[in-house]
Design an enzyme around this catalytic site. Structure first.
Site, PDB file in Angstrom:
ATOM      1  N   GLU A 154       0.851  -1.198   0.000  1.00 23.98           N
ATOM      2  CA  GLU A 154       0.000   0.000   0.000  1.00 23.98           C
ATOM      3  C   GLU A 154       0.887   1.250   0.000  1.00 23.98           C
ATOM      4  O   GLU A 154       1.834   1.353   0.775  1.00 23.98           O
ATOM      5  CB  GLU A 154      -0.907   0.027   1.236  1.00 23.98           C
ATOM      6  CG  GLU A 154      -1.821   1.262   1.211  1.00 23.98           C
ATOM      7  CD  GLU A 154      -2.663   1.407   2.465  1.00 23.98           C
ATOM      8  OE1 GLU A 154      -3.683   0.709   2.557  1.00 23.98           O
ATOM      9  OE2 GLU A 154      -2.287   2.206   3.342  1.00 23.98           O
ATOM     10  N   ALA A 174     -10.584  10.345   2.271  1.00 21.33           N
ATOM     11  CA  ALA A 174     -12.046  10.319   2.360  1.00 21.33           C
ATOM     12  C   ALA A 174     -12.611  11.657   1.909  1.00 21.33           C
ATOM     13  O   ALA A 174     -12.012  12.714   2.151  1.00 21.33           O
ATOM     14  CB  ALA A 174     -12.471  10.001   3.781  1.00 21.33           C
ATOM     15  N   GLY A 207     -14.914   4.841   3.858  1.00 16.01           N
ATOM     16  CA  GLY A 207     -14.107   5.948   4.378  1.00 16.01           C
ATOM     17  C   GLY A 207     -14.723   6.489   5.657  1.00 16.01           C
ATOM     18  O   GLY A 207     -15.801   6.058   6.080  1.00 16.01           O
ATOM     19  N   TYR A 225     -12.262  -6.810   8.590  1.00 19.26           N
ATOM     20  CA  TYR A 225     -11.748  -6.442   9.917  1.00 19.26           C
ATOM     21  C   TYR A 225     -11.483  -7.679  10.765  1.00 19.26           C
ATOM     22  O   TYR A 225     -12.398  -8.446  11.035  1.00 19.26           O
ATOM     23  CB  TYR A 225     -12.730  -5.470  10.600  1.00 19.26           C
ATOM     24  CG  TYR A 225     -12.842  -4.209   9.774  1.00 19.26           C
ATOM     25  CD1 TYR A 225     -11.940  -3.175   9.960  1.00 19.26           C
ATOM     26  CD2 TYR A 225     -13.769  -4.101   8.741  1.00 19.26           C
ATOM     27  CE1 TYR A 225     -11.974  -2.047   9.144  1.00 19.26           C
ATOM     28  CE2 TYR A 225     -13.814  -2.977   7.919  1.00 19.26           C
ATOM     29  CZ  TYR A 225     -12.911  -1.960   8.136  1.00 19.26           C
ATOM     30  OH  TYR A 225     -12.924  -0.852   7.327  1.00 19.26           O
ATOM     31  N   GLN A 249      -7.852  -4.902   7.667  1.00 22.83           N
ATOM     32  CA  GLN A 249      -7.264  -3.833   8.472  1.00 22.83           C
ATOM     33  C   GLN A 249      -6.096  -4.443   9.249  1.00 22.83           C
ATOM     34  O   GLN A 249      -6.040  -5.673   9.440  1.00 22.83           O
ATOM     35  CB  GLN A 249      -8.363  -3.304   9.426  1.00 22.83           C
ATOM     36  CG  GLN A 249      -7.982  -2.173  10.331  1.00 22.83           C
ATOM     37  CD  GLN A 249      -7.488  -0.965   9.554  1.00 22.83           C
ATOM     38  OE1 GLN A 249      -6.350  -0.953   9.100  1.00 22.83           O
ATOM     39  NE2 GLN A 249      -8.338   0.045   9.408  1.00 22.83           N
TER      40      GLN A 249
END
Ligand code: FAD
Length: 306
Positions: free
Chosen positions: A18, A52, A109, A155, A186
């Site tokens: 990322e 976001a 977001g 998650y 996450q």
């Protein structure tokens, strides 16, 4: 040899990183050093975050364009729905497809404090997945050589707004039903968090691959910042180990070792790959990769006989 005679193709764990769009020219220079170093490891994709409510839209588009035109890397474009009208989201997805993006990570977001809600907002990420699929359905000619791959967030520890871990996997199932192809988790700190998520998801009926997202955390400050951003508890054991380290090199070793341990255990549990959150830095990510010794596809790619 014909394709029929040859050995079945081995599958390799997916590898991805990322990145976030740089905030200034100096950050851009150092990001590009990182990108070139990461490119050498031939990841399957690199993901590009999105502020976001579109706060860094131009910088995100610039980075996506440069990745597509100046590197061999395949970008996965993050997109968030909060604070953006359906019409604007449709235009953004259109621009992404037109620009050559073939992977989108569909996220809700978190509403920035200074942003205003819009009347026809897409409330949850599953709605954004549906919107992307709708846009895609109208772009068959542009996508003749391949559909859009849509990813979503998962998650391993409870999402801060969610009532329970069970609700989280119901939401993941809704995202899959809306058309998601894969999920990325996450950050989490305990190996059993990932295996627990996969077990809950599979028993709820989720079938898409769930890629563990891991982040080398190389200072207490970074650990605290991440925990507050992601709304997850600071991991006390890691915090103490980082706090007890007496040099940057030692802190980096602590952060890398913890990440390698998490990634190894996830891969042993059958994880389809590893997604490394990099903070736009390559050193710790490459240390993790070295230690993991992940199998990568041969450089030559497809055999000539194909
Ligand atoms: P959702 O899936 O919509 O979930 C949000 C909340 O609503 C959850 O509590 C969920 O339980 C609940 N919910 C969802 N659907 C329903 C429903 N139908 N009914 C009732 N409740 C529901 N943020 C950024 O701003 N930019 C990024 O680039 C970015 N990248 C990320 C990448 C990854 C891999 C991950 C894991 C997160 C990323 N985030 C990013 C953070 C993410 O935007 C936040 O975690 C956000 O709070 C939730 O996003 P979501 O897509 O999971 O939302």
């Amino acid at each position: 040899t014909s394709v029929k005679d040859s050995e079945p193709s081995p599958t390799y764990p997916a590898l991805s990183y990322e990145l976030y769009p740089p905030r200034n020219a100096a950050a851009e220079d150092s990001l590009w050093t990182t990108i070139r170093r990461l490119e050498d490891t031939r990841p399957d994709f690199v993901s590009v975050t999105y502020g976001a409510a579109g706060s860094n839209r131009d910088a995100a588009f610039t980075l996506l364009r440069r990745l597509l035109t100046e590197t061999t890397l395949k970008p996965l474009a993050h997109l968030t729905s909060v604070g953006t009208s359906r019409e604007d989201l449709t235009e953004i997805v259109d621009r992404m497809i037109g620009g050559g993006v073939r992977g989108i990570l569909a996220l809700r977001g978190d509403m920035p404090e200074d942003a205003h809600p819009v009347p026809d907002e897409v409330e949850h990420a599953d709605g954004l997945v549906r919107l992307i699929r709708d846009v895609e359905a109208g772009r068959t000619a542009q996508l003749a050589a391949g559909r859009i791959s849509v990813g979503v967030a998962a998650y391993a520890t409870r999402h801060p707004e969610s009532p329970s871990l069970e609700h989280d996997v119901e939401v993941l199932l809704a995202k899959e039903a809306a058309g998601a192809d894969f999920a990325i988790t996450q950050v989490f700190f305990t190996p059993s968090d990932y295996s627990g998520l996969v077990t809950r998801a599979r028993s709820a009926g989720v079938t898409i691959p769930i890629i563990p997202g891991v982040m080398p955390l190389t200072s207490t400050r970074r650990l605290e910042k991440l925990s507050s951003l992601a709304g997850i508890d600071v991991d006390d054991a890691l915090w103490s180990r980082l706090d007890g380290a007496d040099s940057d090199a030692e802190r980096r070793r602590v952060g890398v070792d913890a990440t390698v341990e998490l990634a190894r255990s996830a891969l042993e549990e059958g994880a389809p790959g590893i997604h490394l959150y990099t903070f736009n830095e390559h050193e710790a990510a490459l240390d993790v990769l070295d230690a993991l010794d992940l199998e990568r596809p041969p450089l030559a790619g497809l055999p000539a006989s194909l």
